[in-house]
Design a protein around this motif. Structure first.
Motif, PDB file in Angstrom:
ATOM      1  N   LEU A 241       0.832  -1.215   0.000  1.00 50.33           N
ATOM      2  CA  LEU A 241       0.000   0.000   0.000  1.00 50.33           C
ATOM      3  C   LEU A 241       0.860   1.256   0.000  1.00 50.33           C
ATOM      4  N   ARG A 242       1.921   1.251   0.807  1.00 50.97           N
ATOM      5  CA  ARG A 242       2.816   2.414   0.860  1.00 50.97           C
ATOM      6  C   ARG A 242       3.497   2.631  -0.488  1.00 50.97           C
ATOM      7  N   SER A 243       3.941   1.528  -1.103  1.00 51.65           N
ATOM      8  CA  SER A 243       4.598   1.609  -2.408  1.00 51.65           C
ATOM      9  C   SER A 243       3.648   2.180  -3.460  1.00 51.65           C
ATOM     10  N   LEU A 244       2.383   1.711  -3.417  1.00 52.38           N
ATOM     11  CA  LEU A 244       1.399   2.199  -4.391  1.00 52.38           C
ATOM     12  C   LEU A 244       1.095   3.676  -4.174  1.00 52.38           C
ATOM     13  N   LYS A 245       0.995   4.083  -2.907  1.00 50.34           N
ATOM     14  CA  LYS A 245       0.725   5.497  -2.608  1.00 50.34           C
ATOM     15  C   LYS A 245       1.872   6.392  -3.061  1.00 50.34           C
ATOM     16  N   GLU A 246       3.111   5.906  -2.876  1.00 45.08           N
ATOM     17  CA  GLU A 246       4.273   6.677  -3.320  1.00 45.08           C
ATOM     18  C   GLU A 246       4.287   6.847  -4.831  1.00 45.08           C
ATOM     19  N   LYS A 247       3.921   5.793  -5.543  1.00 45.67           N
ATOM     20  CA  LYS A 247       3.859   5.870  -7.002  1.00 45.67           C
ATOM     21  C   LYS A 247       2.788   6.846  -7.453  1.00 45.67           C
ATOM     22  N   ARG A 248       1.637   6.827  -6.761  1.00 45.96           N
ATOM     23  CA  ARG A 248       0.546   7.737  -7.102  1.00 45.96           C
ATOM     24  C   ARG A 248       0.930   9.191  -6.821  1.00 45.96           C
TER      25      ARG A 248
END
Length: 366
Positions: A241-248
């Motif tokens: 989730l953190r990785s996806l939020k950083e990408k977004r």
């Protein structure tokens, strides 16, 4: 409203919905885990096979078998304590998880202010947060799950007991022709009997009569070890989730908000990884908590966790630790996905509602 309380309430609501949707699969899976099927050629020291060689059918077949023999209610045996346990368990877990998560994030931010680290909570810290929360949850709610396991497997245990009685009567009739007609009448009566699930109070009384108060904490050792399941699950989930939020955040042209469907898939992947790793412990836990329909059969009598593991290896082989795993993967992955998706949406709703309530109170004071 604090974030810990909001997450606790959201976790309880999400867990409740996921449990209702997947309960029939969970009930069948518990029966699969507790069904004893020995390796060919294995006998106990009484010279008889500890259990049948015949293997039960697949998940769909077993679902229809339960409906045929017990009605739809058989698929929902133990649902009431299970729902209560789910609400209590998810509420306790998410409350303490958020409390320790907040502390872990505060420590990480403090370390960053001192020039140590990047301010993010590391994997080891996530594991520790999930493990502590899970341990507290297990210690507080284990009695509920002992009751649920008993109620889910009651009819299966009673059916096995009646089957052994039937085999004993048939064997006696073949050995003594003089009383064969009398035994035949008993066999007919036995055939007419159908096992019935019992209620929560009956299950609790049976557990207490067997082992006293300690009986409600049966399987606590493998259950505590299984704390690593949600630990692994949340480590994968939070990291993803953190990785996806950083990408977004860095994607200027994309949608920054994480959707409910994406949370659903992240929860599925996280639960899949955790279930595959820890499933053998779940089987051992279910065996210890289920009714010990042992008769004179030493292979069915488990005195504790180590004894259960040794006898399962001896009589059933390593495959015994993975009984019903395909059913569990479908049930747990779907349940976890629904749980995460509903929880995130409920947290948003609770937060919005709390903000509106606070604004109304402020306006009323002016």
């Amino acid at each position: 409203m604090s974030s810990a309380l909001a997450n606790g309430l959201a976790g309880a609501g999400g867990g409740l919905i996921a449990q209702i949707l997947t309960y029939p699969l969970q009930a069948v899976n518990t029966r699969q885990q507790t069904e004893r099927v020995v390796k060919k050629g294995i006998n106990d020291h009484h010279g008889t096979s500890p259990s049948k060689q015949q293997r039960p059918g697949g998940t769909i077949v077993q679902l229809f078998q339960v409906i045929k023999t017990e009605g739809w209610g058989g698929l929902y045996s133990g649902l009431k304590p299970s729902l209560f346990g789910t609400v209590a368990s998810m509420g306790v877990y998410y409350y303490f998880y958020q409390v320790f998560k907040n502390k872990a994030e505060l420590i990480a931010a403090t370390r960053k202010g001192r020039g140590l680290g990047d301010g993010n909570v590391g994997m080891i810290s996530w594991l520790a947060v999930a493990a502590i929360s899970g341990s507290l949850n297990v210690l507080l709610t284990n009695p509920i799950w002992v009751l649920v396991t008993r109620m889910q497997t009651q009819t299966q245990a009673e059916r096995n007991i009646m089957e052994r009685k039937r085999e004993a009567l048939q064997r006696e009739a073949s050995e003594n022709s003089a009383i064969a007609s009398t035994l035949q009448d008993k066999l007919v009566e036995l055939e007419l009997l159908k096992p019935k699930p019992y209620g929560t109070l009956q299950a609790a009384a049976e557990i207490y009569n067997e082992a006293g108060i300690r009986g409600f904490w049966k399987g606590i050792i493998p259950t505590l070890i299984m704390v690593c399941n949600p630990s692994i699950q949340f480590m994968i989930y939070e990291t993803s989730l953190r990785s996806l939020k950083e990408k977004r955040t860095t994607n200027k042209h994309g949608v920054k908000q994480i959707t409910a469907l994406e949370v659903f898939f992240l929860g599925a992947v996280a639960k899949l990884g955790a279930t595959v790793v820890t499933y053998p412990l779940l089987v051992v836990k279910s065996r210890l908590q289920a009714k010990q329909d042992i008769g004179n059969n030493v292979s069915l009598r488990y005195s504790g966790t180590v004894d259960a593991i040794v006898k399962m290896i001896q009589y059933e082989g390593l495959l015994g630790f993975y009984k019903g795993m395909s059913t569990k993967i479908v049930q747990s992955v779907f349940a976890a996905s629904v749980l995460f998706m509903v929880k995130e949406e409920l947290v948003k709703a609770i937060t919005v509602l709390a903000d509106k309530t606070r604004k109304i109170r402020l306006n009323a004071l002016r």
